[in-house]
Design a protein around this motif. Structure first.
Motif, PDB file in Angstrom:
ATOM      1  N   TYR A   1       0.542  -1.056  -0.147  1.00  0.00           N
ATOM      2  CA  TYR A   1      -0.143   0.077   0.195  1.00  0.00           C
ATOM      3  C   TYR A   1       0.892   0.969   0.114  1.00  0.00           C
ATOM      4  O   TYR A   1       1.962   1.264   0.754  1.00  0.00           O
ATOM      5  N   ARG A   2       0.706   2.041  -1.011  1.00  0.00           N
ATOM      6  CA  ARG A   2       1.625   3.256  -1.206  1.00  0.00           C
ATOM      7  C   ARG A   2       0.272   4.166  -2.164  1.00  0.00           C
ATOM      8  O   ARG A   2      -0.872   4.019  -2.037  1.00  0.00           O
ATOM      9  N   TYR A   3       0.527   5.267  -0.725  1.00  0.00           N
ATOM     10  CA  TYR A   3      -0.071   6.519  -1.479  1.00  0.00           C
ATOM     11  C   TYR A   3      -0.185   7.576  -2.417  1.00  0.00           C
ATOM     12  O   TYR A   3       0.670   8.276  -2.576  1.00  0.00           O
ATOM     13  N   ASP A   4       0.165   6.442  -3.505  1.00  0.00           N
ATOM     14  CA  ASP A   4       0.488   7.798  -4.697  1.00  0.00           C
ATOM     15  C   ASP A   4      -0.360   8.289  -5.805  1.00  0.00           C
ATOM     16  O   ASP A   4      -1.821   7.971  -4.910  1.00  0.00           O
ATOM     17  N   GLU A   5      -0.672   8.196  -6.211  1.00  0.00           N
ATOM     18  CA  GLU A   5      -1.575   9.674  -7.787  1.00  0.00           C
ATOM     19  C   GLU A   5      -1.772   8.066  -8.733  1.00  0.00           C
ATOM     20  O   GLU A   5      -0.560   8.150  -9.095  1.00  0.00           O
TER      21      GLU A   5
ATOM     22  N   ARG B   1      -0.275   2.576 -11.984  1.00  0.00           N
ATOM     23  CA  ARG B   1      -0.158   2.618 -10.679  1.00  0.00           C
ATOM     24  C   ARG B   1      -1.495   3.095  -9.583  1.00  0.00           C
ATOM     25  O   ARG B   1      -2.156   3.992  -9.736  1.00  0.00           O
ATOM     26  N   TYR B   2      -1.756   2.563  -8.405  1.00  0.00           N
ATOM     27  CA  TYR B   2      -2.220   1.998  -7.431  1.00  0.00           C
ATOM     28  C   TYR B   2      -2.193   2.623  -6.728  1.00  0.00           C
ATOM     29  O   TYR B   2      -0.784   2.299  -5.820  1.00  0.00           O
ATOM     30  N   ARG B   3      -2.851   2.754  -5.420  1.00  0.00           N
ATOM     31  CA  ARG B   3      -2.520   2.665  -3.698  1.00  0.00           C
ATOM     32  C   ARG B   3      -2.355   1.209  -3.422  1.00  0.00           C
ATOM     33  O   ARG B   3      -1.858   1.666  -2.255  1.00  0.00           O
TER      34      ARG B   3
ATOM     35  N   TRP C   1      -0.434  -5.682  -6.212  1.00  0.00           N
ATOM     36  CA  TRP C   1       0.680  -6.048  -5.698  1.00  0.00           C
ATOM     37  C   TRP C   1       1.986  -7.141  -5.883  1.00  0.00           C
ATOM     38  O   TRP C   1       2.494  -5.944  -7.306  1.00  0.00           O
ATOM     39  N   GLN C   2       2.237  -7.588  -5.386  1.00  0.00           N
ATOM     40  CA  GLN C   2       3.645  -7.373  -5.363  1.00  0.00           C
ATOM     41  C   GLN C   2       4.461  -9.080  -5.650  1.00  0.00           C
ATOM     42  O   GLN C   2       3.816  -9.648  -4.524  1.00  0.00           O
ATOM     43  N   SER C   3       5.126  -9.558  -6.808  1.00  0.00           N
ATOM     44  CA  SER C   3       5.713 -10.507  -5.733  1.00  0.00           C
ATOM     45  C   SER C   3       7.241 -10.437  -5.233  1.00  0.00           C
ATOM     46  O   SER C   3       8.294  -9.863  -5.907  1.00  0.00           O
TER      47      SER C   3
ATOM     48  N   ALA D   1      19.012   5.808 -10.944  1.00  0.00           N
ATOM     49  CA  ALA D   1      18.314   5.596  -9.451  1.00  0.00           C
ATOM     50  C   ALA D   1      17.069   5.113  -9.246  1.00  0.00           C
ATOM     51  O   ALA D   1      16.870   5.025 -10.248  1.00  0.00           O
ATOM     52  N   ARG D   2      17.369   4.645  -7.848  1.00  0.00           N
ATOM     53  CA  ARG D   2      16.406   4.265  -7.965  1.00  0.00           C
ATOM     54  C   ARG D   2      15.117   4.678  -6.000  1.00  0.00           C
ATOM     55  O   ARG D   2      16.041   4.553  -5.368  1.00  0.00           O
ATOM     56  N   GLY D   3      13.896   4.961  -5.703  1.00  0.00           N
ATOM     57  CA  GLY D   3      13.637   5.202  -4.860  1.00  0.00           C
ATOM     58  C   GLY D   3      13.796   5.173  -4.016  1.00  0.00           C
ATOM     59  O   GLY D   3      13.449   5.564  -2.786  1.00  0.00           O
TER      60      GLY D   3
ATOM     61  N   ILE E   1       6.315   2.249 -18.248  1.00  0.00           N
ATOM     62  CA  ILE E   1       6.396   2.260 -16.678  1.00  0.00           C
ATOM     63  C   ILE E   1       7.233   0.875 -16.182  1.00  0.00           C
ATOM     64  O   ILE E   1       7.021   0.006 -16.926  1.00  0.00           O
ATOM     65  N   ALA E   2       8.192   0.917 -14.833  1.00  0.00           N
ATOM     66  CA  ALA E   2       8.970  -0.586 -14.621  1.00  0.00           C
ATOM     67  C   ALA E   2       7.791  -1.864 -14.598  1.00  0.00           C
ATOM     68  O   ALA E   2       7.210  -1.207 -13.943  1.00  0.00           O
ATOM     69  N   LEU E   3       8.047  -3.168 -15.235  1.00  0.00           N
ATOM     70  CA  LEU E   3       7.968  -4.473 -14.600  1.00  0.00           C
ATOM     71  C   LEU E   3       7.926  -4.343 -12.974  1.00  0.00           C
ATOM     72  O   LEU E   3       7.050  -5.680 -12.333  1.00  0.00           O
ATOM     73  N   GLY E   4       9.796  -4.248 -12.783  1.00  0.00           N
ATOM     74  CA  GLY E   4      10.284  -4.717 -11.907  1.00  0.00           C
ATOM     75  C   GLY E   4      11.125  -3.984 -11.491  1.00  0.00           C
ATOM     76  O   GLY E   4      11.770  -3.648 -12.739  1.00  0.00           O
TER      77      GLY E   4
HETATM   78  P1  AMP Z   1       9.278  -0.400  -5.587  1.00  0.00           P
HETATM   79  O1  AMP Z   1       8.891  -1.896  -4.193  1.00  0.00           O
HETATM   80  O2  AMP Z   1       9.259   0.587  -5.746  1.00  0.00           O
HETATM   81  O3  AMP Z   1      10.878  -0.981  -5.603  1.00  0.00           O
HETATM   82  O4  AMP Z   1       8.603  -1.364  -6.717  1.00  0.00           O
HETATM   83  C1  AMP Z   1       9.003  -2.729  -7.236  1.00  0.00           C
HETATM   84  C2  AMP Z   1       8.313  -2.524  -8.596  1.00  0.00           C
HETATM   85  O5  AMP Z   1       5.911  -2.955  -8.042  1.00  0.00           O
HETATM   86  C3  AMP Z   1       7.979  -1.458  -9.679  1.00  0.00           C
HETATM   87  O6  AMP Z   1       8.697  -1.942 -10.561  1.00  0.00           O
HETATM   88  C4  AMP Z   1       6.223  -0.962  -9.869  1.00  0.00           C
HETATM   89  O7  AMP Z   1       6.591  -2.363 -11.103  1.00  0.00           O
HETATM   90  C5  AMP Z   1       5.199  -1.940  -9.460  1.00  0.00           C
HETATM   91  N1  AMP Z   1       5.472  -0.695  -8.139  1.00  0.00           N
HETATM   92  C6  AMP Z   1       5.593   0.178  -7.510  1.00  0.00           C
HETATM   93  N2  AMP Z   1       4.731   1.257  -7.196  1.00  0.00           N
HETATM   94  C7  AMP Z   1       3.556   0.598  -7.829  1.00  0.00           C
HETATM   95  C8  AMP Z   1       1.629   1.202  -7.927  1.00  0.00           C
HETATM   96  N3  AMP Z   1       1.674   2.912  -7.294  1.00  0.00           N
HETATM   97  N4  AMP Z   1       1.362   0.479  -8.478  1.00  0.00           N
HETATM   98  C9  AMP Z   1       1.167  -0.279  -9.026  1.00  0.00           C
HETATM   99  N5  AMP Z   1       3.026  -1.128  -9.156  1.00  0.00           N
HETATM  100  C10 AMP Z   1       3.797  -0.709  -8.466  1.00  0.00           C
END
Ligand code: AMP
Length: 425
Positions: A109-113, A118-120, A123-125, A266-268, A286-289
């Motif tokens: 969960y992230r309060y992204d725009e 890009r969602y709030r 899902w991640q693996s 650079a990465r966040g 946008i990056a897939l991973g």
């Molecule tokens: P991070 O955890 O920031 O290294 O992001 C890893 C991956 O999660 C990114 O490459 C995106 O594929 C995905 N991701 C990050 N932020 C979002 C978001 N707000 N909505 C959907 N996918 C996201």
């Protein structure tokens, strides 16, 4: 009055085929974890705020869903998996032999725009390899990402690779403190290179950084060679460039991998200390991973110094990528049929047939509304079933059913013993 309830902004419902596409991606991620020897861990969605904000980086810290529970504890929804995995590694898994290979999958969960991809809630693996500082550990993380994306059926994907240590090496030797360095990386992550350069006070250091950001090469070897010669005299930066070379040399032994090196990448997340990467397809910006090395994180959580490298794949974005490329995984898995008894008295016989089809792996929607044949067929059509299995008295006496192909409208009588074979063919 019709209901106007909506999901919370930035959060989504996944229905039917969309949910199935997600499940398929998750299954592939899990298979990849098995293939590379990663153990799954399931951790809570809610963690102490203190843990999550320990080293997530300012960017993510500002975008967390934070609340107090009824016991007045400051907690938050996890914005990523790494902090939870680090908690495990420094507590219950503390005495386990290294390396530890840990896999997680779920929502973060992230309060992204909110916007496309890009969602709030998303899902991640997530894969973490803890306990090795060797380039082969970095290579494993990149290679498993390559395997996973390839086995999903995606095409034309490529890795962008960099190394945080190169720029940190230069900035540290020029006397810049870590906080300012992090601010520089934050600007670079947003591609605000002019703003990043403004944060560098010394003329010499600014010129050095500018030169580094401008390096571009046709292939990875050429680019890394240019980086190495540019940072001559900066010892730590040179070691970092050499480390990047070794990692890329290992990765590119795999014939099906495409990499480009970008020194301005650079990465966040602030916790990275070494190689960083992201994976893209040509159809999406946008990056897939992405992921990288973070050798000091475990210490921050109070553990023994433990080098680590990891990555996270954005499943929502992979689903979009599959749709863009219309890869087959996104579609149906095998054939689906509607089983319809002509009369009420045939219900139990029809259900028995439905169960036999399901046992053979065929997806069945059994008629549960007691509708007349025409209505039930109309519905099966709307639901895009491949076949209707019509169970009638006359055919049953002959141990057969009527099979209607809903794509070409043709129908024929099929003996029960041949039904599965006929549907699957
Ligand atoms: P991070 O955890 O920031 O290294 O992001 C890893 C991956 O999660 C990114 O490459 C995106 O594929 C995905 N991701 C990050 N932020 C979002 C978001 N707000 N909505 C959907 N996918 C996201």
């Amino acid at each position: 009055m019709p209901s106007t309830f909506q999901p919370v902004r930035g959060m989504r419902d996944l229905i039917g085929e969309e949910a199935k596409a997600f499940t398929n991606i998750i299954t592939t991620a899990r298979k990849t974890a098995d293939l590379y020897g990663f153990r799954e861990v399931i951790t809570p969605h809610v963690e102490p705020l203190e843990l999550l904000s320990a080293k997530s980086g300012e960017e993510i810290r500002q975008r967390m869903f934070i609340f107090k529970d009824l016991g007045e504890r400051q907690v938050a929804l996890r914005p990523e998996f790494t902090a939870s995995v680090a908690r495990l590694v420094t507590t219950v898994l503390k005495n386990e032999p290294k390396p530890l290979r840990l896999f997680s999958v779920g929502t973060v969960y992230r309060y992204d725009e909110p916007q496309k991809g890009r969602y709030r809630e998303f899902w991640q693996s997530n894969f973490e390899l803890m306990g090795s500082n060797k380039p082969e550990a970095d290579a494993e993380i990149v290679l498993l990402t390559n395997s996973m994306v390839a086995s999903l059926g995606l095409q034309g994907f490529a890795f962008k690779v960099g190394h945080i240590g190169v720029i940190r090496g230069v900035l540290s030797q020029e006397g810049m403190d870590e906080k300012t360095q992090n601010a520089v990386f934050q600007r670079m992550d947003k591609k605000e290179y002019g703003e990043a350069l403004k944060l560098v006070e010394s003329e010499k250091c600014r010129a050095m950084l500018k030169g580094l950001l401008e390096i571009k090469g046709k292939d990875w070897k050429e680019t890394v060679e240019q980086i190495k010669s540019h940072v001559g005299g900066y010892e730590k930066a040179q070691i970092a460039a050499e480390n990047l070379f070794e990692i890329l040399n290992l990765i590119t032994q795999s014939p099906d991998i495409t990499v480009t090196v970008d020194p301005a990448f650079a990465r966040g997340l602030e916790y990275y200390t070494g190689m960083i990467f992201e994976i893209y397809i040509p159809e999406l910006e946008i990056a897939l991973g992405g992921g990288g090395r973070y050798d000091r994180l475990i210490e921050v959580f109070g553990g023994e110094p433990t080098p680590a490298v990891g990555c996270a794949h954005g499943i929502d974005r992979v689903a979009i990528a599959l749709q863009e490329q219309k890869a087959t995984l996104n579609g149906k898995n095998g054939k689906s049929v509607a089983v319809i008894p002509i009369t009420d008295a045939l219900k139990s016989e029809a259900l028995k047939i439905a169960q036999q089809l399901r046992a053979a792996g065929i997806s069945v929607e059994f008629e549960v509304m007691g509708r007349k044949m025409a209505k039930a067929l109309e519905d099966a059509d709307k639901r895009k079933e491949d076949y209707a299995v019509i169970v009638g008295e006359r055919e049953l006496k002959e141990s057969a059913v009527m099979l209607k192909d809903l794509t070409n409208r043709q129908q024929c009588i099929v003996p029960l013993a041949q039904l599965v074979e006929k549907i699957k063919s």
